[in-house]
Each structure stands twice: as structure tokens, then as C-alpha cells.
Design an enzyme around this catalytic site. Structure first.
Site: not given
Length: 399
Positions: A209, A279, A289, A323, A337, A341
Site C-alpha cells: 500500500n 488485510d 516468476k 489508527f 474499530k 479491537k
């Protein structure tokens, strides 16, 4: 900025000793009272008169020279110091301090002081990387000594590599930080995750990301400045780790990050989960490859462990901060969250706002606590955001 602060500056025998002159000059301009101690070897590189002129204090280099005052010199300087700085620090001086040897004025005064000690090494690359030198540095870090990492570049001997004395500007900035920053997190153990994770598809491809790691690194750096013992677990970034971390653990995958956090959980009182963890990961890894063909490529994905969720089940009386970087339904998603969590509070930011996304030096955040209280903040530098987060953690620690 450093008015009424006394700095004892030790100079050991290396070519980088000339840079210590600039350090003394900059510290004096900031109002510090600087006393210089030189080893016998260092006077072969720079005259004591130079340091005496710059510091406006007489320079000590010989334990047995005729005293200028009726004070016991090394004890007097050790007591005066608000900070003991060694620039440059050779392998020899580091080794003597690490092993309790005090056979000259510099090492004797180090042994007698109760002030924070900041060491800026400078030496040949092979010497710096020598396992004995690295062991001595790690031993001293474990005792609370702070180090300013040397730079990489062309050395006086002609070699190229790590071992070059850090710049006078960096050294002075670190001194200012140590002497002016509130040490309200001293002795607290904090583990921080930062950056992206990387999930391999084959030997040349992976999923990741846009996280740069800047927010997590800023929190780690500010926590160190406030006295915390910081373990930073980082995915792949282009950033240099903050100075004086307790541990720096580099990982790639979400699984590796999870294992690193669990492995270090017991010794830490605070967990800050600022990393952007993938995720999902490829269900099957190809050790060769994957070749292009005329057909579409289908990659099946498995869920990664939700690290914050798993730690939330193990946290006990620890503080857990999460976060939420979202593009829509920010408050609703963040509140979900917190409960799911078992977070103490969450730092939420809208990635669509200018100055709040990945890779920039600023952030715009809202903090939401376990009771649902929301506090909004304007756009700030990430270091300022880091201190907002650490201030909230300090309140929780004091309860």
C-alpha cells in the site's frame, strides 16, 4: 535556548575533532556554558587554545596538570554537567567507557557524572562495524547512554562507508532536544508499528500500500525525545530510523509484524499500531516468476491476521492505540474499530483531505476514546500530531 545549561564536551583523538569546534561554537550561540575535556590524542589534531577561545572556559586535557581551582576537577565538572557530550568518540573511548576503564580525565569524568551522556562516534567503517565495537555500543545503550549514528560517506582514510561523524547541526539539534524536551515518558516502554506491509506473490511481485511510515516514525522519534524506551517495528520504508531506539525491527509481511509485536509484547506498557497492514495476502506463493500469458491472471487472497484485534485480546492492563485511515464514513468506521479491537483510543484521518494522506509531512486527525469522545485537530506537522498522541497516552499512564 540553552541558557543556564552546562554541557561538558569530551573530544577524543580522531580527525573529526575539528568538527567539535563548530559544535562548541553553535552551543555557545544558543547560550550554553560549555566545558571541554580533551584526550591526549585529541590535542594532536586540534589545539586546546582553539576550544578555550570558542568555549570561553579553560580546557582540561591532563589529569595531573596543576589545578586552576581548588576543586577536584573531574568531580567538579561531572557535577556541573546538565549533559555530557562526546564528539568525536573513537572506538578506544567507547570501549573504555563500556568496560569501566577510567584512565584519563575524559573517561574519569564520565564515570563520575550523573548527567545524561550523548556519544557521537566517528571512525573507519571496518572499525565501526567490528562486532566488539557494536557490542560495546549496544551495552552502553542498554545502560541508558545515547548515541548519534555516524553518517555514510567518504572517510578521511579514503574508504567509503559508515563511520563519518554526524554533522554539527544534527548533533546540536539532539543536544537541544535532550535538554529542552519534557522527559515525561522516561522509563516507559512503548512498541510502535509503522509503514506498509508487503505480501509476496512471486519472487518479483508483491501486494502493498501507499504508506510511507512517516507518522509511525514521527511518533517513535518524539517518544524517544520524551524519554521512552521505544521498539519500532517497521515495514519497508525509505526512512532512516530515529536515533536512540531501544530496538528497531524490520519486517516485510503482516505475519512477520504480528510475530514481532507478540514477541515483544510482555516488556511494553504501550502499543501504538500506526502501520498500514495489508488485510489480505496471496493464498498461494509461486517460487518462480509467474509468466505472462494470453489468459487473465487470477490471484486468490486469504485474510491476514488483524494485529490490533489479536493484541486487543492479549493487552491486559496495557494501553493500545489504533489508527483508522479512511476515505468515507470516518467516524462510524473508527468507532467500530475501538470496540472490536479493545482500543483505548483511535487516531482517525480522512485520506481525501489535502495534507492528511500518505507520504506527506502533515496530518489532520480526530481522536476518539473508548467512551466515544471526539477531539478534532487542525492540520499539523506529523511531529506535532505525534505529541498529541503521546500526551493522551501520558494521561492514561498517570491514571
Amino acid at each position: 535556548m540553552l541558557k543556564n545549561k552546562t554541557i561538558v564536551l569530551g573530544v577524543s583523538g580522531g580527525i573529526a575533532a575539528y568538527k567539535a569546534c563548530d559544535v562548541v561554537s553553535k552551543l555557545k550561540k544558543l547560550g550554553a556554558n560549555v566545558h571541554v575535556i580533551m584526550t591526549k590524542s585529541s590535542v594532536e589534531f586540534v589545539s586546546p587554545l582553539t576550544f578555550q577561545s570558542l568555549s570561553q572556559n579553560y580546557v582540561v586535557s591532563d589529569m595531573f596538570e596543576e589545578p586552576r581551582t581548588w576543586e577536584v576537577e573531574h568531580i567538579s565538572l561531572a557535577k556541573k554537567a546538565d549533559l555530557f557530550l562526546i564528539v568525536p568518540a573513537t572506538a578506544n573511548v567507547i570501549g573504555k567507557i563500556a568496560n569501566g576503564i577510567s584512565d584519563d580525565m575524559l573517561t574519569t569524568t564520565v564515570m563520575a557524572t550523573k548527567a545524561p551522556i550523548l556519544i557521537a562516534p566517528a571512525m573507519n567503517t571496518n572499525m565501526y562495524e567490528n562486532p566488539i565495537v557494536q557490542r560495546n555500543i549496544e551495552n552502553l545503550k542498554g545502560l541508558g547512554y545515547r548515541f548519534i549514528e555516524p553518517d555514510s560517506g567518504r572517510l578521511a582514510c579514503g574508504d567509503t562507508g559508515k563511520g563519518k561523524l554526524s554533522t554539527p547541526e544534527v548533533i546540536v539539534d539532539e543536544v537541544v532536544s535532550l535538554l529542552t524536551k519534557n522527559q515525561d515518558l522516561k522509563g516507559k516502554n512503548i512498541i510502535i508499528t509503522a509503514g506498509p506491509t508487503l505480501e509476496k506473490i512471486d519472487p518479483v511481485r508483491y501486494l502493498t500500500n501507499r504508506s510511507s511510515g512517516k507518522m509511525g516514525y514521527a511518533i517513535a522519534g518524539e517518544a524517544v525525545k520524551r524519554g521512552a524506551n521505544v521498539t519500532l517495528v517497521s515495514g519497508p520504508t525509505k526512512l532512516n530510523p530515529p536515533q536512540n531506539l531501544k530496538k528497531f525491527i524490520q519486517i516485510e509481511s503482516a505475519q512477520e509484524m504480528y510475530e514481532a509485536v507478540v514477541r515483544n509484547l510482555e516488556e511494553n506498557q504501550v502499543i501504538i499500531k500506526s502501520a498500514a497492514v495489508a488485510d489480505y495476502k496471496p493464498k498461494d506463493y509461486s517460487d518462480k516468476k509467474i509468466k505472462k500469458s494470453d489468459d487473465d491472471l487470477v490471484i486468490r487472497l486469504d485474510r491476514n491476521k488483524d494485529i490490533a484485534y489479536e493484541i486487543g485480546k492479549l493487552k491486559e492492563n496495557r494501553i493500545l492505540v489504533g489508527f483508522a485511515a479512511e476515505t468515507n464514513d470516518l467516524i462510524e468506521n473508527a468507532k467500530g474499530k475501538i470496540k472490536r479491537k479493545n482500543l483505548d483510543f483511535i487516531v482517525a484521518n480522512d485520506l481525501t483531505q489535502e495534507g492528511a494522506g500518505f507520504g506527506v509531512d502533515t496530518n489532520i486527525i480526530k481522536t476518539i476514546d473508548a467512551q466515544g469522545n471526539i477531539t478534532e485537530y487542525p492540520k499539523m506537522k506529523k511531529e506535532e500530531v505525534a505529541n498529541v498522541i503521546l500526551d493522551k497516552i501520558k494521561v492514561l499512564l498517570d491514571k
